[in-house]
Design a protein around this motif. Structure first.
Motif, short mmCIF file in Angstrom:
data_model
loop_
_atom_site.label_atom_id
_atom_site.label_comp_id
_atom_site.label_asym_id
_atom_site.label_seq_id
_atom_site.Cartn_x
_atom_site.Cartn_y
_atom_site.Cartn_z
N ILE A 1 -10.77 54.84 7.98
CA ILE A 1 -11.68 53.85 8.57
C ILE A 1 -10.89 52.99 9.54
CG2 ILE A 1 -13.22 51.91 8.10
CD1 ILE A 1 -13.66 53.12 5.28
N GLY A 2 -11.33 52.96 10.80
CA GLY A 2 -10.64 52.18 11.83
C GLY A 2 -11.08 50.74 11.90
N ALA A 3 -12.31 50.48 11.48
CA ALA A 3 -12.87 49.13 11.40
C ALA A 3 -14.15 49.24 10.58
CB ALA A 3 -13.17 48.56 12.79
N ALA A 4 -14.56 48.14 9.97
CA ALA A 4 -15.75 48.17 9.13
C ALA A 4 -16.56 46.90 9.32
CB ALA A 4 -15.38 48.33 7.65
N LYS A 5 -17.84 47.00 9.04
CA LYS A 5 -18.72 45.84 9.05
C LYS A 5 -19.61 45.87 7.83
CE LYS A 5 -22.54 45.37 11.34
NZ LYS A 5 -23.61 45.58 10.31
N THR A 6 -20.04 44.69 7.38
CA THR A 6 -21.03 44.61 6.32
C THR A 6 -22.31 44.02 6.89
OG1 THR A 6 -20.40 42.38 5.59
CG2 THR A 6 -19.25 44.25 4.57
N GLY A 7 -23.42 44.43 6.31
CA GLY A 7 -24.73 43.87 6.64
C GLY A 7 -25.39 43.41 5.36
N MET A 8 -26.57 43.95 5.07
CA MET A 8 -27.28 43.59 3.85
C MET A 8 -26.51 44.09 2.63
SD MET A 8 -31.06 44.89 2.66
CE MET A 8 -31.72 44.43 1.05
N LEU A 9 -26.16 43.16 1.73
CA LEU A 9 -25.44 43.51 0.52
C LEU A 9 -26.26 43.26 -0.75
CD1 LEU A 9 -21.84 42.32 1.47
CD2 LEU A 9 -22.82 44.61 1.62
N ALA A 10 -27.33 42.52 -0.64
CA ALA A 10 -28.40 42.43 -1.65
C ALA A 10 -28.06 41.63 -2.91
CB ALA A 10 -28.89 43.83 -2.06
N SER A 11 -26.90 41.84 -3.53
CA SER A 11 -26.65 41.22 -4.82
C SER A 11 -25.16 40.96 -5.04
CB SER A 11 -27.15 42.12 -5.96
OG SER A 11 -26.35 43.29 -6.05
N ALA A 12 -24.87 40.08 -6.00
CA ALA A 12 -23.48 39.77 -6.33
C ALA A 12 -22.71 40.99 -6.82
CB ALA A 12 -23.43 38.64 -7.36
N PRO A 13 -23.27 41.85 -7.69
CA PRO A 13 -22.51 43.02 -8.11
C PRO A 13 -22.14 43.96 -6.95
CG PRO A 13 -24.29 42.61 -9.66
CD PRO A 13 -24.52 41.68 -8.50
N ILE A 14 -23.02 44.09 -5.96
CA ILE A 14 -22.69 44.93 -4.80
C ILE A 14 -21.58 44.28 -3.99
CG2 ILE A 14 -23.56 45.81 -2.60
CD1 ILE A 14 -26.21 46.38 -3.97
N ILE A 15 -21.66 42.96 -3.79
CA ILE A 15 -20.60 42.27 -3.06
C ILE A 15 -19.27 42.43 -3.78
CG2 ILE A 15 -19.76 40.04 -2.22
CD1 ILE A 15 -22.70 39.18 -1.94
N ASP A 16 -19.28 42.27 -5.10
CA ASP A 16 -18.05 42.45 -5.88
C ASP A 16 -17.48 43.85 -5.68
OD1 ASP A 16 -17.77 39.93 -7.08
OD2 ASP A 16 -19.10 40.44 -8.73
N ALA A 17 -18.35 44.86 -5.68
CA ALA A 17 -17.89 46.24 -5.51
C ALA A 17 -17.31 46.45 -4.12
CB ALA A 17 -19.06 47.20 -5.75
N VAL A 18 -17.94 45.86 -3.11
CA VAL A 18 -17.45 46.00 -1.74
C VAL A 18 -16.09 45.32 -1.59
CG1 VAL A 18 -17.88 45.32 0.66
CG2 VAL A 18 -19.74 46.30 -0.71
N VAL A 19 -15.97 44.12 -2.12
CA VAL A 19 -14.70 43.39 -2.03
C VAL A 19 -13.58 44.17 -2.71
CG1 VAL A 19 -13.47 41.34 -2.84
CG2 VAL A 19 -15.73 41.10 -1.81
N ALA A 20 -13.85 44.67 -3.90
CA ALA A 20 -12.81 45.39 -4.64
C ALA A 20 -12.39 46.66 -3.91
CB ALA A 20 -13.32 45.73 -6.04
N GLN A 21 -13.37 47.40 -3.38
CA GLN A 21 -13.03 48.66 -2.74
C GLN A 21 -12.38 48.45 -1.37
OE1 GLN A 21 -13.23 51.70 -4.37
NE2 GLN A 21 -11.80 52.04 -2.67
N CYS A 22 -12.84 47.45 -0.63
CA CYS A 22 -12.18 47.14 0.65
C CYS A 22 -10.73 46.73 0.41
CB CYS A 22 -12.95 46.05 1.39
SG CYS A 22 -14.47 46.61 2.20
N THR A 23 -10.50 45.94 -0.62
CA THR A 23 -9.14 45.53 -0.95
C THR A 23 -8.28 46.74 -1.29
OG1 THR A 23 -9.93 43.38 -1.75
CG2 THR A 23 -7.73 44.09 -2.45
#
Length: 266
Positions: A67-89
């Protein structure tokens, strides 16, 4: 990569992101976070994707394609945000890495339909914003996130400072909804310098997907090696031209049209 929701009407969300990615010379990958039921009149419902599936989409692409760059849009819920943060990290995506992350904090649709659970706002502020290279809220989202009601230049600066204090490397306060201005004044801030970006205000009601398109264009420019100020300036020009070429669709708001670049009047 776009980490966002699907728009069944094709005007915003991952559909707008993928159009912009392709037109700006990049191969787009997708992590779908939610499937919305919507048309030009609004959102009548949505189904969240399981957080572990969202995480797996990011991981699978990062491990193979990269992945050369990424963006987030609709994330809907706290569990999804947590999953995105953990995986991006885990995948090395975000500020202070070689893979910039643009966070478009989608809280509600342009029609006022809520797209982020109230309980997720703290997670957005506390966990995702510190990972962001740049955040790109509109004025309604700024008010929800910071409590600052932007009505003029001074309050726009206050909002930029409040956003920056939440941890992103850069904060962009979009001024498209600042109807007191004859122009569309965006303000970019890195904790030391304010950069003002003014463009003509396009007189159109067909602006569905404008925020998604702007964030996607910033992401593309960053992937191509632009600095953040240059990427935002490029994206501002891109979305302004898209608004000028916007078209009616259905009985409500038509979409921003990035296809101006390949159409007969390009």
């Amino acid at each position: 990569m776009t980490i966002a929701g699907s728009d069944s009407g094709g005007g915003a969300g991952i559909q707008a992101d993928m159009r912009t990615f392709a037109l700006l010379g990049l191969h787009g990958c997708v992590a779908v976070t939610a499937v919305t039921v919507q048309n030009s009149l609004g959102v009548s419902g949505f189904q969240e994707i399981a957080p572990e599936t969202v995480s797996a989409q990011i991981r699978t692409v990062a491990d193979d394609i990269g992945i050369g760059a990424a963006k987030t849009g609709m994330l809907a819920s706290a569990p999804i945000i947590d999953a995105v943060v953990a995986q991006c990290t885990d995948s090395g995506i975000g500020r202070d890495t070689s893979t910039p992350l643009v966070v478009d904090p989608v809280c509600a649709s342009m029609h006022g339909n809520q797209l982020l659970a109230d309980s997720a706002l703290d997670t957005l502020r506390d966990k995702l914003f510190p990972l962001a290279t740049v955040v790109t809220p509109n004025l309604d989202e700024v008010r929800l996130i910071t409590g600052v009601d932007v009505v003029d230049t001074d309050s726009q600066r206050d909002a930029a400072k409040a956003l920056f204090d939440l941890g992103p490397a850069w904060a962009l306060v979009k001024g498209g909804h600042l109807r007191s201005s004859d122009h569309s004044p965006d303000l970019l801030y890195d904790g030391a310098e304010f950069i003002e970006l003014n463009h003509e205000r396009i007189d159109t009601t067909h602006d569905h997907g404008a925020g998604d398109t702007l964030a996607a264009a910033i992401t593309c420019a960053l992937a191509h090696g632009y600095s953040v100020p240059d990427a935002v300036a490029f994206a501002k020009e891109w979305v302004t031209r898209g608004l000028a070429a916007a078209y009616p669709l259905g009985a409500g708001h038509g979409p921003v049209n990035p296809l101006w670049r390949v159409g007969p009047n390009r």
